[in-house]
Write a protein that holds these residues in place. Structure first.
Motif, mmCIF file in Angstrom:
data_model
loop_
_atom_site.group_PDB
_atom_site.id
_atom_site.type_symbol
_atom_site.label_atom_id
_atom_site.label_comp_id
_atom_site.label_asym_id
_atom_site.label_seq_id
_atom_site.Cartn_x
_atom_site.Cartn_y
_atom_site.Cartn_z
ATOM 1 N N CYS A 293 2.205 35.560 9.335
ATOM 2 C CA CYS A 293 3.250 34.539 9.360
ATOM 3 C C CYS A 293 4.597 35.229 9.192
ATOM 4 C CB CYS A 293 3.024 33.520 8.245
ATOM 5 S SG CYS A 293 4.196 32.153 8.293
ATOM 6 N N ILE A 294 5.378 35.247 10.246
ATOM 7 C CA ILE A 294 6.675 35.915 10.228
ATOM 8 C C ILE A 294 7.787 34.877 10.288
ATOM 9 C CG2 ILE A 294 5.749 38.020 11.258
ATOM 10 C CD1 ILE A 294 6.744 37.074 13.954
ATOM 11 N N LYS A 295 9.018 35.355 10.259
ATOM 12 C CA LYS A 295 10.153 34.430 10.253
ATOM 13 C C LYS A 295 10.180 33.567 11.501
ATOM 14 C CE LYS A 295 13.191 37.336 7.420
ATOM 15 N NZ LYS A 295 14.505 38.007 7.325
ATOM 16 N N GLY A 296 9.804 34.160 12.634
ATOM 17 C CA GLY A 296 9.819 33.386 13.871
ATOM 18 C C GLY A 296 8.846 32.217 13.822
ATOM 19 N N CYS A 297 7.658 32.431 13.243
ATOM 20 C CA CYS A 297 6.681 31.344 13.132
ATOM 21 C C CYS A 297 7.200 30.229 12.236
ATOM 22 C CB CYS A 297 5.370 31.882 12.579
ATOM 23 S SG CYS A 297 4.536 33.052 13.676
ATOM 24 N N LEU A 298 7.782 30.585 11.095
ATOM 25 C CA LEU A 298 8.291 29.564 10.175
ATOM 26 C C LEU A 298 9.444 28.787 10.801
ATOM 27 C CD1 LEU A 298 8.199 31.581 6.821
ATOM 28 C CD2 LEU A 298 6.641 29.784 7.552
ATOM 29 N N SER A 299 10.312 29.500 11.510
ATOM 30 C CA SER A 299 11.434 28.808 12.170
ATOM 31 C C SER A 299 10.922 27.821 13.208
ATOM 32 C CB SER A 299 12.359 29.840 12.834
ATOM 33 O OG SER A 299 12.898 30.718 11.863
ATOM 34 N N ILE B 266 -0.184 28.096 12.873
ATOM 35 C CA ILE B 266 0.701 29.216 13.202
ATOM 36 C C ILE B 266 0.427 29.711 14.617
ATOM 37 C CG2 ILE B 266 1.303 31.582 12.581
ATOM 38 C CD1 ILE B 266 0.710 30.911 9.707
ATOM 39 N N SER B 267 -0.853 29.888 14.952
ATOM 40 C CA SER B 267 -1.216 30.398 16.271
ATOM 41 C C SER B 267 -1.712 29.256 17.143
ATOM 42 C CB SER B 267 -2.305 31.476 16.129
ATOM 43 O OG SER B 267 -2.657 31.991 17.398
ATOM 44 N N THR B 268 -1.049 29.047 18.258
ATOM 45 C CA THR B 268 -1.436 28.008 19.217
ATOM 46 C C THR B 268 -1.538 28.626 20.604
ATOM 47 O OG1 THR B 268 0.886 27.403 19.573
ATOM 48 C CG2 THR B 268 -0.300 26.209 17.842
ATOM 49 N N GLU B 269 -1.962 27.827 21.554
ATOM 50 C CA GLU B 269 -2.079 28.348 22.913
ATOM 51 C C GLU B 269 -0.711 28.708 23.490
ATOM 52 O OE1 GLU B 269 -4.184 25.584 25.317
ATOM 53 O OE2 GLU B 269 -6.080 25.760 24.215
ATOM 54 N N SER B 270 0.278 27.907 23.170
ATOM 55 C CA SER B 270 1.624 28.185 23.695
ATOM 56 C C SER B 270 2.323 29.299 22.925
ATOM 57 C CB SER B 270 2.477 26.912 23.639
ATOM 58 O OG SER B 270 2.533 26.416 22.301
ATOM 59 N N HIS B 271 1.968 29.466 21.651
ATOM 60 C CA HIS B 271 2.563 30.521 20.813
ATOM 61 C C HIS B 271 1.445 31.269 20.079
ATOM 62 C CE1 HIS B 271 5.848 27.582 21.314
ATOM 63 N NE2 HIS B 271 6.645 28.652 21.306
ATOM 64 N N PRO B 272 0.686 32.093 20.787
ATOM 65 C CA PRO B 272 -0.413 32.809 20.125
ATOM 66 C C PRO B 272 0.112 33.947 19.248
ATOM 67 C CG PRO B 272 -0.236 33.516 22.404
ATOM 68 C CD PRO B 272 0.775 32.406 22.228
ATOM 69 N N VAL B 273 -0.605 34.201 18.151
ATOM 70 C CA VAL B 273 -0.283 35.315 17.260
ATOM 71 C C VAL B 273 -1.138 36.501 17.653
ATOM 72 C CG1 VAL B 273 -0.303 36.132 14.867
ATOM 73 C CG2 VAL B 273 0.374 33.776 15.379
#
Length: 213
Positions: A1-7, A74-81
């Motif tokens: 979980c990084i700053k980009g995910c929280l934002s 946090i991890s989705t298909e559109s925004h995978p980690v």
């Protein structure tokens, strides 16, 4: 979980002013720190503590209401980690330093540092010899014996002086060792002569020729 995910997760609650990730909770307002891409890159491992700061108080209330909607993914298909090999490749690519970019950052830092030092020296020179309201005169670094200039020639002179001092010390140590050896030989000779005298006196006593008076 990084700053980009929280934002991204909390962006629905309102405009986010900043996101900070720390190792443990910190009291009070966090002081602004100089951010660098190449220096002070400490990676936070294990459990994190995150501070999400919204521009308006309504964002905090909206964030509290998110708990009723279920867990945030946090991890989705559109925004995978990225994980595994993909994450390792990304980490390695991020660790490669661009020399030109590094040089530009160092030059900028040194320019700001030199400017700060010049301002401090100008302020000290202005205050030198000027008494304050109570009549005290501030003593600055400038004086009869100012510090050595930090130049290559000055550094070479200091190194040469230290080299001569070290050589002189080694020579003195050699003389001291030689003096100790001479004293040992002299003491050994005195002891040898003393033993010879004792033997001669014993022999004279045996021959009854010893007349001390």
């Amino acid at each position: 979980c990084i700053k980009g995910c929280l934002s991204r997760l909390f962006a629905r609650c309102g405009h986010i002013q900043s996101v900070d990730i720390c190792e443990k909770p910190e009291p009070g307002e966090k002081k602004e720190k100089l951010t660098s891409k190449f220096f002070n890159r400490k990676t936070v491992t294990g459990f994190h503590v995150a501070y999400v700061v919204f521009r308006k108080p309504a964002g905090v209330q909206a964030a509290k209401a998110l708990s009723q909607e279920g867990p945030l993914l946090i991890s989705t298909e559109s925004h995978p980690v990225k994980t595994g090999v993909s994450k390792w490749i990304e980490s390695y690519a991020a660790s490669v330093v661009d020399p030109e970019e590094l040089k530009a950052e160092v030059d900028t830092y040194m320019q700001d540092y030199d400017k700060k030092i010049a301002e401090e020296e100008a302020k000290e020179a202005k205050e030198e010899g000027v008494p304050d309201e109570e009549g005290w005169v501030k003593v600055t670094r400038k004086g009869r014996k100012p510090g050595l200039p930090r130049t290559e020639a000055a550094n070479l002179r200091v190194l040469e002086r230290e080299k001569r001092k070290r050589a002189r010390k080694e020579l003195l140590n050699f003389y001291a060792w030689q003096h100790r050896e001479t004293k040992r030989e002299h003491i050994a000779q005195l002891r040898k002569k003393f033993e010879e005298d004792k033997q001669r006196i014993a022999l004279m006593r045996a021959q009854r020729k010893f007349r001390p008076y």
